[in-house]
Design a protein around this motif. Structure first.
Motif, short mmCIF file in Angstrom:
data_model
loop_
_atom_site.label_atom_id
_atom_site.label_comp_id
_atom_site.label_asym_id
_atom_site.label_seq_id
_atom_site.Cartn_x
_atom_site.Cartn_y
_atom_site.Cartn_z
N CYS A 151 53.55 -66.81 68.59
CA CYS A 151 52.24 -67.29 69.04
C CYS A 151 52.23 -68.81 69.19
CB CYS A 151 51.15 -66.86 68.06
SG CYS A 151 50.73 -65.10 68.11
N ARG A 152 52.80 -69.49 68.22
CA ARG A 152 52.80 -70.96 68.28
C ARG A 152 53.65 -71.46 69.44
NH1 ARG A 152 53.41 -72.19 61.77
NH2 ARG A 152 51.21 -71.70 61.24
N ASP A 153 54.82 -70.83 69.64
CA ASP A 153 55.68 -71.24 70.75
C ASP A 153 54.97 -71.02 72.09
OD1 ASP A 153 58.30 -72.04 71.91
OD2 ASP A 153 58.30 -69.98 72.63
N LEU A 154 54.36 -69.85 72.24
CA LEU A 154 53.62 -69.57 73.48
C LEU A 154 52.43 -70.51 73.63
CD1 LEU A 154 53.45 -65.70 73.96
CD2 LEU A 154 54.36 -67.39 75.55
N GLY A 155 51.77 -70.81 72.50
CA GLY A 155 50.62 -71.71 72.56
C GLY A 155 51.01 -73.10 73.04
N ARG A 156 52.16 -73.61 72.55
CA ARG A 156 52.63 -74.92 73.01
C ARG A 156 52.94 -74.89 74.51
NH1 ARG A 156 55.19 -74.93 67.85
NH2 ARG A 156 57.04 -73.92 68.75
N LYS A 157 53.55 -73.80 74.97
CA LYS A 157 53.89 -73.71 76.39
C LYS A 157 52.62 -73.60 77.25
CE LYS A 157 58.40 -71.55 75.55
NZ LYS A 157 59.19 -70.31 75.66
N LEU A 190 51.42 -76.22 80.08
CA LEU A 190 51.08 -75.80 81.44
C LEU A 190 49.64 -76.16 81.78
CD1 LEU A 190 51.91 -74.34 84.01
CD2 LEU A 190 51.24 -72.18 82.95
N ASN A 191 48.75 -76.04 80.80
CA ASN A 191 47.36 -76.40 81.04
C ASN A 191 47.24 -77.89 81.35
OD1 ASN A 191 44.61 -75.88 81.23
ND2 ASN A 191 44.23 -76.34 79.10
N GLY A 192 48.01 -78.73 80.62
CA GLY A 192 48.01 -80.15 80.91
C GLY A 192 48.52 -80.44 82.31
N ALA A 193 49.60 -79.74 82.70
CA ALA A 193 50.14 -79.93 84.06
C ALA A 193 49.13 -79.47 85.11
CB ALA A 193 51.46 -79.16 84.21
N SER A 236 42.87 -70.87 80.13
CA SER A 236 42.06 -71.17 78.95
C SER A 236 41.73 -69.89 78.19
CB SER A 236 40.78 -71.89 79.35
OG SER A 236 41.07 -73.13 79.96
N GLN A 237 41.44 -68.81 78.93
CA GLN A 237 41.14 -67.53 78.28
C GLN A 237 42.36 -67.02 77.52
OE1 GLN A 237 38.35 -65.94 77.88
NE2 GLN A 237 39.28 -64.16 76.88
N LEU A 238 43.53 -67.10 78.13
CA LEU A 238 44.75 -66.68 77.45
C LEU A 238 45.01 -67.52 76.20
CD1 LEU A 238 47.14 -66.07 80.49
CD2 LEU A 238 46.36 -64.34 78.86
N SER A 239 44.78 -68.82 76.31
CA SER A 239 44.99 -69.71 75.17
C SER A 239 44.05 -69.36 74.03
CB SER A 239 44.80 -71.17 75.59
OG SER A 239 45.76 -71.56 76.53
N ALA A 265 59.23 -72.86 81.88
CA ALA A 265 59.41 -72.72 80.43
C ALA A 265 58.54 -71.60 79.86
CB ALA A 265 59.09 -74.03 79.72
N LEU A 266 57.45 -71.28 80.55
CA LEU A 266 56.51 -70.28 80.04
C LEU A 266 57.15 -68.92 79.87
CD1 LEU A 266 53.55 -69.82 79.24
CD2 LEU A 266 53.07 -69.29 81.63
N THR A 267 58.08 -68.57 80.74
CA THR A 267 58.65 -67.23 80.70
C THR A 267 59.82 -67.10 79.73
OG1 THR A 267 60.09 -67.79 82.57
CG2 THR A 267 57.98 -66.77 83.07
#
Length: 762
Positions: free
Chosen positions: A29-35, A39-42, A62-65, A756-758
């Motif tokens: 969860c944390r790894d996915l959250g950072r990614k 991506l949200n920042g980009a 945002s909903q996924l986060s 990186a997300l995948t």
């Protein structure tokens, strides 16, 4: 003495074994959250630049986060319990169902407040501790109190008010605002309703809010003696005396600030791995109490013990049905039915034969409570019955907790896989619509060419046009340039001053005679010529130094031309030489006329000095006696210097004695010969200085015209400039190119974050 069974340690060990599985889910969860955050920042940086589907993706992201963050939070709560082996049993139910009485009988903690009226006002956690016998209590912040206590009360009251009073009953924005805000009139609500009771409580709280406010934002009270417990967690018993009623109202205001109470002490059947939670009645008119109870059930409870006491009326009332419906819909990974016991509390005072409890049980069964969940009937006041309840708790946990924990881990994994699958779908959607920076190099090239040379609006614009125009202006301005005129004046002044002093440097006949006597008849002319040679060498060096000072003037003129044309961003430094060196450093890389001109300009001061010294050298050599020989031919070179500079060669003095140098027996004649030598040398220097070629303005004019031809008029000049400057387009067009490159960087960052997300997705 009665023995209350402790929690089975095998249950604790089994729970701890499953902590590693939850830890792995948390890491994922944390790894996915950072990614997702990257991506949200980009995406935020791309906002306004790309297609609508790219911009709108921020909402889905945002909903996924949020869902991932909520999952991580829930897993962390359960992981902490799994890792420590902590098992939480909550007891809940309606008011006066005997919840706290069961716990008093079970644990032997007499300080727990229990009486026949509405009693428990604050959630109380019971922790087993060998070295403590006290409690800690935490308080709301002002903002939490306004949001979680006042707002639900105002909303409940507003729901029972008619218009326009309903619209005016708005929750306060802060606890401080609550003190003086007007409340609805008491007669606006029907008596006996929940809203009516809450409005009455709200008036009491407002009247004594000072008791509450002193504890809001207050640090927790730690290690308070158990004797004070009732003063912080109970509603207090009602009194008929007015003074007692006032004290009770102040007490309730103080209790309203309490958020949660944690009790630490030894108790019967206790274990470091067992925590009991005593909750307020879920039919408490204060929504805050109900919500605290439901939150504890949803997030903290491994086993929920629901206490029910029918009293004189066996039928469950509306409050029970509402409670059952609310509890049944609480979000959790495990179905509530797999983690619940329903304990029937038989009150012999109103139901001595137990008839009502049996009817009550049938009503509950008809309402949907499974038969296998019932425990009892038991009497909450009897420790023996409380021990039976603990045995049932142990049996239920031993039979079901491991399976529940496995189901929880599986539910978390399934939820994580669901989020991962949606992230994969989200990635694929973005990958199909993602922006590209493939054409950004072409945009840079187009921007540079427009800056360099562009025809639009009926006229030429750009660097190339400005360069040609600036060189023309600089060339035309040379005759009127004050610095150039000043340099010419200085050269003439130096020559005039030295020419005037020349007569004093020629040895007199007397001095020549003394020389002959001292040197035993040696010819004095060579010595006199050496004196003149030193004089003329100094004169030439002074003139060359002044010409050298003229070099920076020309450097500055060319730099101004290049700066006006648009090359100022490539010229860093304090003085002219530093700026020229900086420009060369940016442009250097290939040999070209442009580079040659800039290098020559950088070396211009030294080159001018050497040129003038070379041109005036025959005048100095003419005074050197060692060069008066047929091989050196100083005389002929001096004549050629005068003639080459357009001087009056026929005015050069001739010598009667054809020796080198001329020798005579007369000191007066020797003196005259030295005067002729000096006069010839000064005539040659004057001829050179009078030549237009050595006038500063002529040098400047030649220099600028040469620059214009070599920088602009050769067939390859424009292409050479274009090639040299294209490499520096980022500096020359910092704004335009910077925006293009920033956009490219944002798109690349987006691609990297998306790719990186995948990584690690199933």
């Amino acid at each position: 003495m009665m023995t209350v069974p402790a929690i089975n340690e095998e249950i604790v060990r089994n729970r701890r074994k499953r902590a590693d599985a939850l830890r792995q889910i948390i890491r994922t969860c944390r790894d996915l959250g950072r990614k997702l955050e990257a991506l949200n920042g980009a995406l935020r940086h791309l906002e306004g630049l790309e297609a609508p589907e790219i911009r709108d993706a921020g909402t889905d992201l945002s909903q996924l986060s949020r869902e991932l963050s909520d999952l991580e939070r829930r897993v962390e709560i359960r992981h902490e319990r799994f890792q420590s082996g902590l098992i939480t049993v909550s007891i809940a139910g309606l008011e006066k169902a005997g919840k706290t009485t069961f716990l008093r009988s079970l644990t032997g903690i007499d300080a727990l407040p229990a009486f026949d009226e509405r009693c428990t006002a604050v959630c109380c956690e019971l922790h087993y501790a060998e070295d403590r016998s006290d409690f800690d209590i935490a308080f709301y912040t002002g903002a939490e109190f306004a949001e979680r206590v006042l707002k639900p009360v105002f909303e409940t009251i507003a729901g029972g008010l008619p218009e326009p009073l309903r619209a005016a009953c708005v929750p306060p924005a802060s606890s401080a605002e609550f003190v003086n805000m007007p409340l609805p009139p008491a007669d606006a609500l029907p008596g006996g309703t929940t809203a009516f009771k809450l409005l009455s409580d709200l008036r009491t709280l407002q009247a004594h809010f000072r008791e509450c406010r002193v504890n809001l934002d207050h640090p927790p009270l730690l290690r308070r003696p158990l004797a004070e417990l009732r003063e912080w967690v109970s509603y207090g018993q009602a009194r008929v005396d007015a003074a007692d009623e006032n004290r009770r109202a102040r007490h309730l205001a103080r209790v309203a600030a309490a958020k949660i109470c944690r009790i630490y002490t030894r108790f019967r059947g206790g274990s470091p791995h067992l925590r009991w939670i005593d909750t307020p009645g879920v039919d408490d008119p204060n929504r805050r109490a109900r919500e605290l109870t439901l939150a504890a059930i949803a997030e903290e409870t491994d086993l929920l013990v629901v206490a029910s006491r029918p009293g004189a009326t066996p039928s469950p009332n509306e409050n029970f049905h509402n409670f059952w419906d609310s509890v049944s819909r609480q979000p959790d990974e495990i179905d509530l039915m797999n983690r619940m016991l329903f304990v029937l509390n038989c009150d012999r005072r109103v139901d001595p034969d137990g008839e009502n409890i049996q009817i009550h049980r049938k009503y509950l069964t008809d309402a949907g409570v499974p038969r296998h969940l019932f425990v009892g009937p038991l009497e909450a006041v009897r420790p023996e019955d409380a021990a039976i309840l603990m045995e049932k708790v142990n049996d239920h946990l031993g039979a079901h907790l491991s399976d529940q924990d496995d189901q929880a881990v599986l539910a978390f994994r399934n939820r994580l896989r669901n989020i991962q699958a949606r992230i994969r779908l989200f990635h694929d959607t973005l990958a199909d619509a993602r922006p590209s920076d493939a054409g950004l190099h072409d945009l840079e090239t187009e921007a540079f060419h427009k800056w360099f040379h562009w025809y639009g609006g009926g006229r030429d614009t750009g660097f190339w046009t400005e360069l040609v125009a600036a060189l023309d202006r600089a060339t035309r301005e040379i005759p009127e340039d004050a610095r150039i005129r000043e340099s010419e004046t200085t050269l003439n002044a130096i020559f005039a001053q030295e020419a005037e002093a020349l007569e004093s440097r020629i040895p007199s006949p007397e001095a020549l005679e003394d020389y002959v006597v001292q040197h035993r008849g040696e010819n004095p002319v060579p010595g006199g010529m050496r004196t003149l040679s030193i004089f003329f060498s100094d004169l030439v060096n002074r003139l060359a130094s002044e010409v050298q000072e003229f070099g920076p003037i020309m450097q500055d003129k060319l730099l101004r031309v290049l700066s006006d044309a648009g090359l100022a961003p490539l010229m860093a430094g304090e003085d002219t030489a530093e700026k020229l060196a900086s420009l060369l450093a940016h442009l250097d890389g290939t040999e070209s006329p442009v580079i040659e001109v800039l290098r020559e300009t950088l070396e211009l001061p030294r080159n001018l000095k050497y040129v003038i010294r070379y041109e005036l050298r025959p005048a100095v050599d003419f005074c050197d006696p060692t060069l008066w020989n047929p091989g050196e031919d100083a005389w002929n070179r001096l004549r050629e210097m005068v003639a080459a500079n357009g001087g009056p060669a026929d005015r050069l003095a001739m010598f009667e004695i054809c020796k080198y140098p001329p020798v005579s027996d007369s000191r007066e004649r020797d003196h005259e010969n030295l005067r002729k030598i000096a006069g010839n040398a000064i005539l040659a220097v004057q001829a050179a200085l009078s030549n237009e070629r050595y006038l500063p303005r002529r040098i400047a004019d030649d220099f600028m015209r040469d620059c214009r031809v070599r920088l602009c008029f050769s067939p390859e000049s424009e292409q050479e400039w274009r090639t040299l400057l294209f490499r520096n387009r980022g500096r020359l067009l910092a704004g335009t190119i910077g925006q293009i490159r920033a956009r490219s960087e944002r798109i690349r960052a987006f691609h990297q974050a998306l790719n990186a997300l995948t990584d690690g997705l199933p």
